[in-house]
Design an enzyme around this catalytic site. Structure first.
Site, PDB file in Angstrom:
ATOM      1  N   ASN A  13       0.874  -1.172   0.000  1.00 44.36           N
ATOM      2  CA  ASN A  13       0.000   0.000   0.000  1.00 44.36           C
ATOM      3  C   ASN A  13       0.913   1.224   0.000  1.00 44.36           C
ATOM      4  O   ASN A  13       1.497   1.560   1.023  1.00 44.36           O
ATOM      5  CB  ASN A  13      -0.896  -0.027   1.257  1.00 44.36           C
ATOM      6  CG  ASN A  13      -1.716   1.245   1.396  1.00 44.36           C
ATOM      7  OD1 ASN A  13      -1.751   2.082   0.487  1.00 44.36           O
ATOM      8  ND2 ASN A  13      -2.376   1.397   2.533  1.00 44.36           N
ATOM      9  N   LYS A  15       0.126   4.261  -0.285  1.00 47.56           N
ATOM     10  CA  LYS A  15      -0.511   5.463   0.281  1.00 47.56           C
ATOM     11  C   LYS A  15      -0.271   6.645  -0.666  1.00 47.56           C
ATOM     12  O   LYS A  15      -0.239   6.447  -1.875  1.00 47.56           O
ATOM     13  CB  LYS A  15      -0.008   5.710   1.710  1.00 47.56           C
ATOM     14  CG  LYS A  15      -0.146   4.445   2.570  1.00 47.56           C
ATOM     15  CD  LYS A  15       0.063   4.656   4.027  1.00 47.56           C
ATOM     16  CE  LYS A  15      -0.107   3.329   4.755  1.00 47.56           C
ATOM     17  NZ  LYS A  15      -0.007   3.432   6.199  1.00 47.56           N
ATOM     18  N   HIS A 100      -9.476   1.271   5.180  1.00 43.51           N
ATOM     19  CA  HIS A 100      -8.184   1.477   5.847  1.00 43.51           C
ATOM     20  C   HIS A 100      -8.367   2.468   6.994  1.00 43.51           C
ATOM     21  O   HIS A 100      -9.158   3.407   6.891  1.00 43.51           O
ATOM     22  CB  HIS A 100      -7.169   2.022   4.832  1.00 43.51           C
ATOM     23  CG  HIS A 100      -5.772   1.996   5.373  1.00 43.51           C
ATOM     24  ND1 HIS A 100      -5.307   2.948   6.247  1.00 43.51           N
ATOM     25  CD2 HIS A 100      -4.753   1.121   5.187  1.00 43.51           C
ATOM     26  CE1 HIS A 100      -4.051   2.654   6.576  1.00 43.51           C
ATOM     27  NE2 HIS A 100      -3.693   1.548   5.948  1.00 43.51           N
ATOM     28  N   GLU A 102      -6.698   4.879   7.954  1.00 45.09           N
ATOM     29  CA  GLU A 102      -6.477   6.297   7.596  1.00 45.09           C
ATOM     30  C   GLU A 102      -7.718   6.878   6.921  1.00 45.09           C
ATOM     31  O   GLU A 102      -8.022   8.060   7.084  1.00 45.09           O
ATOM     32  CB  GLU A 102      -5.230   6.413   6.705  1.00 45.09           C
ATOM     33  CG  GLU A 102      -3.959   6.213   7.526  1.00 45.09           C
ATOM     34  CD  GLU A 102      -2.787   5.602   6.774  1.00 45.09           C
ATOM     35  OE1 GLU A 102      -2.803   5.592   5.528  1.00 45.09           O
ATOM     36  OE2 GLU A 102      -1.858   5.121   7.452  1.00 45.09           O
ATOM     37  N   GLU A 172      -5.100  -4.712  10.744  1.00 45.92           N
ATOM     38  CA  GLU A 172      -4.092  -3.661  10.899  1.00 45.92           C
ATOM     39  C   GLU A 172      -4.363  -2.894  12.197  1.00 45.92           C
ATOM     40  O   GLU A 172      -5.175  -1.961  12.212  1.00 45.92           O
ATOM     41  CB  GLU A 172      -4.161  -2.678   9.731  1.00 45.92           C
ATOM     42  CG  GLU A 172      -3.875  -3.288   8.384  1.00 45.92           C
ATOM     43  CD  GLU A 172      -3.319  -2.259   7.404  1.00 45.92           C
ATOM     44  OE1 GLU A 172      -2.244  -2.522   6.856  1.00 45.92           O
ATOM     45  OE2 GLU A 172      -3.929  -1.191   7.222  1.00 45.92           O
ATOM     46  N   GLY A 178       2.682   2.583  10.784  1.00 44.45           N
ATOM     47  CA  GLY A 178       3.626   3.687  10.632  1.00 44.45           C
ATOM     48  C   GLY A 178       4.356   4.061  11.911  1.00 44.45           C
ATOM     49  O   GLY A 178       4.979   5.112  11.998  1.00 44.45           O
ATOM     50  N   SER A 218       3.661  -1.820  10.360  1.00 46.30           N
ATOM     51  CA  SER A 218       5.106  -1.887  10.593  1.00 46.30           C
ATOM     52  C   SER A 218       5.721  -3.235  10.199  1.00 46.30           C
ATOM     53  O   SER A 218       6.643  -3.728  10.850  1.00 46.30           O
ATOM     54  CB  SER A 218       5.444  -1.544  12.050  1.00 46.30           C
ATOM     55  OG  SER A 218       5.064  -0.199  12.333  1.00 46.30           O
TER      56      SER A 218
END
Ligand code: 13P
Length: 261
Positions: A13, A15, A100, A102, A172, A178, A218
């Site tokens: 991904n 992003k 996701h 985010e 996730e 991150g 991560s």
């Protein structure tokens, strides 16, 4: 529930990273360095929308698939700035990441809107990669299973993919994305096992034993092998480390148990 042997699915991904020129170089590098691995695992690249058409041409002679990072639920309409399932499909995508964290955090996506997207993706013939995961606050309050349970049940409400290959889940944990703070293989495998029981309850045991559940948050070459060797962890959804072709390759190798990791 039988333990079907499941083929690994490892996705990058990207992003909102790379411009179109750098993106094309990265696709070319990934194709080159994973050429011998792409037959042993399903590999997917999910670059930004602007990169899809070029990437589709680049990937057409490889066994790597293309995915998008989001889509709108409507088939078409006056939704300035949005992209439909069919647009993604006809741009060469086979997969689409949905829900996701985010998107949930910065763009107010809810289990309900994610469900609309999942239904629309399946109807169009795209395979959703449905992301679920708890925040640190949820985990510390002992609510991990409850949160992912709701995300899966509501996200997949009124859906019945024809086969387990037509749906991928990605666990996730928000606190691992991150941050460099990866879930331990035990922590992740426990949640994956729970997700499989939720899927068995929603569909059936056979579907649950076949569906692939990726871990994301991560993932690096150093931890990928231990994670993907766990019984319920069938691949990885890789953010930062997928922006470097050799790291992505090392993650795939580690997942396949070839070396390193
Ligand atoms: P990182 O691998 O950068 O933690 O990102 C994970 C992720 O969000 C993949 O979708």
């Amino acid at each position: 529930m039988s333990t079907a042997s499941r083929r690994l699915i490892i996705a990058g991904n990207w992003k909102m990273h790379t411009d179109v020129v750098d993106g094309a170089s990265l696709v070319a590098e990934v194709v080159e360095c994973t050429a011998s691995l792409a037959l042993a695992a399903d590999l997917v690249l999910c670059p930004p929308f602007t990169h899809l058409a070029v990437a589709a041409t680049q990937l057409s002679r490889s066994s790597i698939s293309l995915g998008a990072q989001n889509m709108h639920q409507a088939p078409e309409g006056a939704y300035t700035g949005e992209v439909s399932a069919r647009m993604l499909l006809t741009s060469g995508c086979r997969y689409v990441i949905l829900g996701h964290s985010e998107r949930r955090t910065y763009f107010d996506e809810t289990n309900h809107s994610v469900n609309e997207k999942v239904k629309s993706a399946i109807a169009a013939g795209l395979t959703p990669i449905l992301c679920v995961g708890e925040t640190l606050q949820d985990r510390e309050a002992g609510r991990t299973e409850q949160v992912v349970d709701e995300q899966v049940r509501q996200g997949l409400s009124d859906t019945k993919p024809e086969s387990a290959e037509d749906l991928v889940l990605a666990y996730e944990p928000v606190w691992a994305i991150g941050t460099g703070r990866v879930a331990t293989p035990d922590q992740a495998d426990r949640v994956h096992g729970h997700l499989r029981t939720v899927i068995a309850d929603m569909y059936d045991d056979d579907f649950a034993s076949r569906i692939r559940i990726q871990y994301g948050g991560s993932v690096k070459p150093e931890n990928a092998g231990a994670l993907m060797s766990r019984p319920h962890i069938d691949g990885a959804l890789v953010g930062g480390a997928s922006l470097d072709a050799s790291s992505f390759e090392a993650i795939v190798r580690a997942g396949l148990g070839f070396d390193g990791g």
